[in-house]
Design a protein around this motif. Sequence first.
Motif, PDB file in Angstrom:
ATOM      1  N   HIS A   7     -26.846 -60.566 -26.261  1.00 34.67           N
ATOM      2  CA  HIS A   7     -27.500 -61.386 -25.232  1.00 34.67           C
ATOM      3  C   HIS A   7     -27.264 -62.875 -25.467  1.00 34.67           C
ATOM      4  O   HIS A   7     -27.178 -63.659 -24.518  1.00 34.67           O
ATOM      5  CB  HIS A   7     -28.999 -61.067 -25.167  1.00 34.67           C
ATOM      6  CG  HIS A   7     -29.749 -61.374 -26.426  1.00 34.67           C
ATOM      7  ND1 HIS A   7     -30.203 -62.630 -26.730  1.00 34.67           N
ATOM      8  CD2 HIS A   7     -30.131 -60.569 -27.447  1.00 34.67           C
ATOM      9  CE1 HIS A   7     -30.832 -62.590 -27.897  1.00 34.67           C
ATOM     10  NE2 HIS A   7     -30.810 -61.360 -28.349  1.00 34.67           N
ATOM     11  N   ASP A   8     -27.131 -63.313 -26.745  1.00 34.35           N
ATOM     12  CA  ASP A   8     -26.798 -64.716 -27.010  1.00 34.35           C
ATOM     13  C   ASP A   8     -25.381 -65.032 -26.535  1.00 34.35           C
ATOM     14  O   ASP A   8     -25.112 -66.107 -25.965  1.00 34.35           O
ATOM     15  CB  ASP A   8     -26.920 -65.008 -28.510  1.00 34.35           C
ATOM     16  CG  ASP A   8     -28.358 -64.907 -28.986  1.00 34.35           C
ATOM     17  OD1 ASP A   8     -29.258 -65.153 -28.141  1.00 34.35           O
ATOM     18  OD2 ASP A   8     -28.589 -64.595 -30.162  1.00 34.35           O
ATOM     19  N   LEU A   9     -24.456 -64.105 -26.770  1.00 31.47           N
ATOM     20  CA  LEU A   9     -23.077 -64.307 -26.317  1.00 31.47           C
ATOM     21  C   LEU A   9     -23.013 -64.317 -24.787  1.00 31.47           C
ATOM     22  O   LEU A   9     -22.266 -65.116 -24.196  1.00 31.47           O
ATOM     23  CB  LEU A   9     -22.195 -63.188 -26.881  1.00 31.47           C
ATOM     24  CG  LEU A   9     -20.679 -63.394 -26.779  1.00 31.47           C
ATOM     25  CD1 LEU A   9     -20.244 -64.653 -27.509  1.00 31.47           C
ATOM     26  CD2 LEU A   9     -19.927 -62.195 -27.332  1.00 31.47           C
ATOM     27  N   ALA A  10     -23.803 -63.456 -24.141  1.00 30.09           N
ATOM     28  CA  ALA A  10     -23.830 -63.452 -22.678  1.00 30.09           C
ATOM     29  C   ALA A  10     -24.382 -64.755 -22.137  1.00 30.09           C
ATOM     30  O   ALA A  10     -23.893 -65.301 -21.136  1.00 30.09           O
ATOM     31  CB  ALA A  10     -24.677 -62.264 -22.188  1.00 30.09           C
ATOM     32  N   LYS A  11     -25.389 -65.290 -22.807  1.00 29.48           N
ATOM     33  CA  LYS A  11     -25.962 -66.570 -22.367  1.00 29.48           C
ATOM     34  C   LYS A  11     -24.932 -67.695 -22.517  1.00 29.48           C
ATOM     35  O   LYS A  11     -24.861 -68.619 -21.709  1.00 29.48           O
ATOM     36  CB  LYS A  11     -27.213 -66.871 -23.198  1.00 29.48           C
ATOM     37  CG  LYS A  11     -28.018 -68.055 -22.693  1.00 29.48           C
ATOM     38  CD  LYS A  11     -29.219 -68.315 -23.573  1.00 29.48           C
ATOM     39  CE  LYS A  11     -30.182 -67.146 -23.548  1.00 29.48           C
ATOM     40  NZ  LYS A  11     -31.401 -67.441 -24.332  1.00 29.48           N
ATOM     41  N   GLU A  12     -24.102 -67.608 -23.577  1.00 35.73           N
ATOM     42  CA  GLU A  12     -23.067 -68.625 -23.791  1.00 35.73           C
ATOM     43  C   GLU A  12     -22.050 -68.632 -22.653  1.00 35.73           C
ATOM     44  O   GLU A  12     -21.583 -69.692 -22.223  1.00 35.73           O
ATOM     45  CB  GLU A  12     -22.368 -68.355 -25.129  1.00 35.73           C
ATOM     46  CG  GLU A  12     -21.222 -69.321 -25.445  1.00 35.73           C
ATOM     47  CD  GLU A  12     -20.542 -68.986 -26.753  1.00 35.73           C
ATOM     48  OE1 GLU A  12     -19.409 -69.448 -26.951  1.00 35.73           O
ATOM     49  OE2 GLU A  12     -21.135 -68.246 -27.571  1.00 35.73           O
ATOM     50  N   MET A  20     -21.926 -58.556 -19.861  1.00 31.62           N
ATOM     51  CA  MET A  20     -21.259 -58.738 -21.153  1.00 31.62           C
ATOM     52  C   MET A  20     -20.982 -57.380 -21.813  1.00 31.62           C
ATOM     53  O   MET A  20     -19.912 -57.169 -22.399  1.00 31.62           O
ATOM     54  CB  MET A  20     -22.131 -59.610 -22.056  1.00 31.62           C
ATOM     55  CG  MET A  20     -21.558 -59.798 -23.458  1.00 31.62           C
ATOM     56  SD  MET A  20     -19.875 -60.502 -23.438  1.00 31.62           S
ATOM     57  CE  MET A  20     -20.219 -62.165 -22.885  1.00 31.62           C
ATOM     58  N   LEU A  21     -21.938 -56.445 -21.700  1.00 31.91           N
ATOM     59  CA  LEU A  21     -21.703 -55.118 -22.260  1.00 31.91           C
ATOM     60  C   LEU A  21     -20.531 -54.418 -21.579  1.00 31.91           C
ATOM     61  O   LEU A  21     -19.752 -53.694 -22.209  1.00 31.91           O
ATOM     62  CB  LEU A  21     -22.969 -54.272 -22.123  1.00 31.91           C
ATOM     63  CG  LEU A  21     -24.137 -54.665 -23.048  1.00 31.91           C
ATOM     64  CD1 LEU A  21     -25.388 -53.880 -22.683  1.00 31.91           C
ATOM     65  CD2 LEU A  21     -23.766 -54.435 -24.513  1.00 31.91           C
ATOM     66  N   GLY A  22     -20.367 -54.654 -20.258  1.00 25.80           N
ATOM     67  CA  GLY A  22     -19.228 -54.085 -19.553  1.00 25.80           C
ATOM     68  C   GLY A  22     -17.905 -54.648 -20.056  1.00 25.80           C
ATOM     69  O   GLY A  22     -16.919 -53.913 -20.251  1.00 25.80           O
ATOM     70  N   HIS A  23     -17.865 -55.986 -20.287  1.00 22.95           N
ATOM     71  CA  HIS A  23     -16.636 -56.607 -20.814  1.00 22.95           C
ATOM     72  C   HIS A  23     -16.345 -56.089 -22.221  1.00 22.95           C
ATOM     73  O   HIS A  23     -15.169 -55.853 -22.573  1.00 22.95           O
ATOM     74  CB  HIS A  23     -16.790 -58.124 -20.825  1.00 22.95           C
ATOM     75  CG  HIS A  23     -16.731 -58.737 -19.444  1.00 22.95           C
ATOM     76  ND1 HIS A  23     -15.620 -58.692 -18.638  1.00 22.95           N
ATOM     77  CD2 HIS A  23     -17.676 -59.408 -18.732  1.00 22.95           C
ATOM     78  CE1 HIS A  23     -15.868 -59.296 -17.503  1.00 22.95           C
ATOM     79  NE2 HIS A  23     -17.120 -59.753 -17.533  1.00 22.95           N
ATOM     80  N   LEU A  24     -17.377 -55.942 -23.043  1.00 17.14           N
ATOM     81  CA  LEU A  24     -17.156 -55.442 -24.403  1.00 17.14           C
ATOM     82  C   LEU A  24     -16.626 -54.014 -24.380  1.00 17.14           C
ATOM     83  O   LEU A  24     -15.780 -53.628 -25.209  1.00 17.14           O
ATOM     84  CB  LEU A  24     -18.469 -55.494 -25.188  1.00 17.14           C
ATOM     85  CG  LEU A  24     -19.024 -56.905 -25.471  1.00 17.14           C
ATOM     86  CD1 LEU A  24     -20.356 -56.806 -26.194  1.00 17.14           C
ATOM     87  CD2 LEU A  24     -18.043 -57.717 -26.299  1.00 17.14           C
ATOM     88  N   ARG A  47     -14.246 -64.459 -27.297  1.00 20.77           N
ATOM     89  CA  ARG A  47     -14.097 -65.835 -26.789  1.00 20.77           C
ATOM     90  C   ARG A  47     -12.657 -66.129 -26.390  1.00 20.77           C
ATOM     91  O   ARG A  47     -12.391 -66.829 -25.406  1.00 20.77           O
ATOM     92  CB  ARG A  47     -14.561 -66.817 -27.863  1.00 20.77           C
ATOM     93  CG  ARG A  47     -16.079 -66.825 -28.050  1.00 20.77           C
ATOM     94  CD  ARG A  47     -16.478 -67.703 -29.187  1.00 20.77           C
ATOM     95  NE  ARG A  47     -17.938 -67.756 -29.322  1.00 20.77           N
ATOM     96  CZ  ARG A  47     -18.561 -68.233 -30.394  1.00 20.77           C
ATOM     97  NH1 ARG A  47     -17.852 -68.699 -31.418  1.00 20.77           N
ATOM     98  NH2 ARG A  47     -19.892 -68.247 -30.432  1.00 20.77           N
ATOM     99  N   LYS A  48     -11.707 -65.578 -27.149  1.00 19.46           N
ATOM    100  CA  LYS A  48     -10.305 -65.827 -26.828  1.00 19.46           C
ATOM    101  C   LYS A  48      -9.923 -65.141 -25.522  1.00 19.46           C
ATOM    102  O   LYS A  48      -9.252 -65.734 -24.662  1.00 19.46           O
ATOM    103  CB  LYS A  48      -9.429 -65.334 -27.972  1.00 19.46           C
ATOM    104  CG  LYS A  48      -7.941 -65.618 -27.786  1.00 19.46           C
ATOM    105  CD  LYS A  48      -7.153 -65.171 -29.009  1.00 19.46           C
ATOM    106  CE  LYS A  48      -5.648 -65.463 -28.815  1.00 19.46           C
ATOM    107  NZ  LYS A  48      -4.863 -65.032 -29.986  1.00 19.46           N
ATOM    108  N   LYS A  49     -10.311 -63.856 -25.359  1.00 20.14           N
ATOM    109  CA  LYS A  49      -9.926 -63.120 -24.161  1.00 20.14           C
ATOM    110  C   LYS A  49     -10.701 -63.572 -22.926  1.00 20.14           C
ATOM    111  O   LYS A  49     -10.200 -63.456 -21.807  1.00 20.14           O
ATOM    112  CB  LYS A  49     -10.154 -61.627 -24.382  1.00 20.14           C
ATOM    113  CG  LYS A  49      -9.164 -61.017 -25.380  1.00 20.14           C
ATOM    114  CD  LYS A  49      -9.330 -59.501 -25.435  1.00 20.14           C
ATOM    115  CE  LYS A  49      -8.292 -58.888 -26.381  1.00 20.14           C
ATOM    116  NZ  LYS A  49      -8.392 -57.409 -26.425  1.00 20.14           N
ATOM    117  N   MET A  50     -11.910 -64.061 -23.128  1.00 15.86           N
ATOM    118  CA  MET A  50     -12.720 -64.456 -21.971  1.00 15.86           C
ATOM    119  C   MET A  50     -12.684 -65.940 -21.702  1.00 15.86           C
ATOM    120  O   MET A  50     -13.443 -66.449 -20.870  1.00 15.86           O
ATOM    121  CB  MET A  50     -14.172 -64.014 -22.188  1.00 15.86           C
ATOM    122  CG  MET A  50     -14.341 -62.522 -22.298  1.00 15.86           C
ATOM    123  SD  MET A  50     -16.075 -62.015 -22.279  1.00 15.86           S
ATOM    124  CE  MET A  50     -16.509 -62.475 -20.611  1.00 15.86           C
ATOM    125  N   ALA A  51     -11.800 -66.646 -22.443  1.00 18.80           N
ATOM    126  CA  ALA A  51     -11.665 -68.096 -22.182  1.00 18.80           C
ATOM    127  C   ALA A  51     -11.253 -68.362 -20.741  1.00 18.80           C
ATOM    128  O   ALA A  51     -11.808 -69.248 -20.073  1.00 18.80           O
ATOM    129  CB  ALA A  51     -10.676 -68.716 -23.178  1.00 18.80           C
TER     130      ALA A  51
END
Length: 868
Positions: A7-12, A20-24, A47-51
Amino acid sequence: MAKTRVHDLAKEFGMTSKEMLGHLADMMIPAKSASSALEDAYVMVVRKKMAPILEARAAEIEAAKKAEEEARAKAEAEERARAEKERVEAEKRREAERARAEAERKKAEEARAEAERKRKEEEEKNRVRDNAPKSVPSMTSLLDQIAQQEKILKAQREEAAAKKKTEQSSGGRGRRGNGSSRPQRSNPVANDNAPVSPEKAAKVSRGKHKGHRDNDGEDRYSRMAKAAEEYNRERVLEEARASVEEASRESTGRRKKRKERRQKQAEQAAKEQAIEEAIANDQNVAEIGMVKVPTGSTVAELAELLGVPASDIVKRLFLLGNPLTLTQSMSDELIELVADDLGREVKVMTKEEENSFTFYDDPADLLPRAPVVTVMGHVDHGKTSLLDAIRHTGVAEGEAGGITQAIGASQVKIGDRTITFIDTPGHETFTAMRARGAKVTDIVILIVAADDGVMPQTVESINHAKAAGVPIIVAVNKIDKPGANPDKVRQELTEYGIIPEEWGGQNMFVNISAKKKIGIDELLETVLLQADVLELKANPNTFASGNVLEAKLDRGRGSVATVLVTRGTLRIGDAIVAGMSYGRIRAMLDPKGRPVKEAKPSDPVEILGLQSVPAAGDEFRVFTEEREARSLAEQRALKARIEEQNRVKHVTLETLFSTMEDAEVKELNLVIKADVQGSIEALQDSLDKMDQSEVRINTIHSAVGAITETDVTLADASNAIIIGFGVRPDAKARAAAEHQGVEIRTYSVIYKAIEEIDAARIGMLKPTEEEHQTGSAEVRDTFKVPKVGIAAGCMVTEGEISRDDNVRLVRDGIVVFDGKIASLRRYKDDVKSVKAGFECGIGLENYQDIKPGDVIEGYKIVEVARTE
């Protein structure tokens, strides 16, 4: 190595946890839920792939922001242009109105000047012939002058008519005297003694030769001149009168316009004042002018509220096909139809809405607040134990039967954030109290025992939470016990619409063990995550309002209420109204008993200063003046008394036969006294659910506090039984009950009271244990005894205290200890009993909190067979 939660990564990345769970999942990175932690290597890969996605989203946000700014600039420009256009048009209209008014004024002045000029000409012509005044007083108006000229004309006409009549009569007499039908010619020269000019004489001689001139010739020409003069004068007077009427009409029109303009300005000022008052009271501006009508209002009450004659409403009801009298109640649909036909906007208020307040807060004034969490579930599934594990208290150990008997509130600090917890009882008899807990909460923690599964009270808790529209977090407790099956709990909850997130649902599940403190931190993080999703906000910079969680009567402190602030800031000295209670706050205590000066949104506090005990669940509000609070509370109390009086059912012809049939039905009258208001409501709710076909149960009185002599008198007059829950009768009440034969039953666990009442109702109460009081002693002082602890120096006031008696320690009418006697001494000797009038020392078993003024009551439990 530090980890990052999903959830912290999704907020970022500015997306939801689900996205975010779907992307993971697409990246084949393992993650079960939003609270799962990811390694730094996975985070770098993400972060690299979702830049590119982040950059594209940032570009979209920037473009949207730019488009929004352009649209706002364009809208502002259009608004300025429209305002300028309206200003120019208004200026042109004002110029045209001024020009039109100036033209009308000039026209009126010219008309008045013309009338004045013609009047002076007429005066000059008639100056020798009449006796009219030669000059008009300067203060005479134009209408007075016209009236005066009309009088002169009338006098002249009357004079001319009289003169003509006189001439005709004189001519007739001359013909009769001569005896000839031919009129005699007279010589004007011979008949007139005045000198005659040569021109006149020549005219007369020419007339003689022509043979058609007579005495009336000169008079006819004079009449013609007079007629022309009168015609001119009448025309001038008519024109002047028309000018005056036109000027008067124009003046009246301007006055009417000015009056309408003043009325419109007054209405606008009143509307602006109402808006300012609504904003000052945090009310919704859209509800200004809306009439609030209680549901079930009569025709007369609706007419009074709308400010219209009752006959107008009766006429409309007759046209609608529902003729009603002034004292008959109207349905909500009829009230809305009649109000709509009258052009009035109304809002039908239920009984709960009548005692509630509506507020409106500007979104700019809202600030984040702490979440309010309610723990709900079945009895003995670990609700209080969970809170005990969170706040490190021992509530369950000190409660009768291990059951939470009243709503409690507490706050827990998690880092720099706060969570407010409300613990509702889990027994089914506390359904009403649990429902109140769901209404004031933001998040519900549904606790289910892993070894027990879903139970009836679990289903009730789910229904209450769904009715309140709050999210549910499921805590599967007791996972450390043998036979625990958390997956079975998940499967059973799916039948009631509670589906875990890992199964594609919306509810978060956490496995915990309250006793071994397993999973507590994860549960708190889940609560904070759910609070972030809800974005809870409130306005702290206004007067406070909220709900009463619980209330009781304390002998030393008076009325004590536990309240939860939902908006604003509550301060010491504020004047508040809570239901039918009012007062000014004298002191406030936080959940740990420490005094505080103010309470912000989501803070539970205990307040002192109310004039009476409010009902649990009442909404409270702060007023600027105490007299306003008192007035509102008195109005509500008066209305409640009237409703209570109207609730009495009288015998009618329709119910007479059924009443005669029910004559054999017995009634059980009860007087209920308890330590807190919530217990009374829970007991009353359970009694209402009982089958009353054989015995009708009537609660004639219920209140908070100790059992008094007044209660005994009321029970004696009503043939009632007194039920005490957590309270004891004082000495006078006990003596009065024994003298008058009134039965007093006291309980510490509520379901025992319900079971006995139900058993008595159906006549199946088996021989049971009965309590016999042996004596009572008053604590005069306390002293410390080695190896024993605190002992009480007592004076036995009633009966006899024995060593083997059970005892209660009563403080201010409230039972604080129920147990055994550890030691009983007279001076230094151990004794078996002490009678009334003697001093003794008493030590209680496993209890040290004894204070002077307490009362120790001794009793024995004996088995008594039923004789009925």
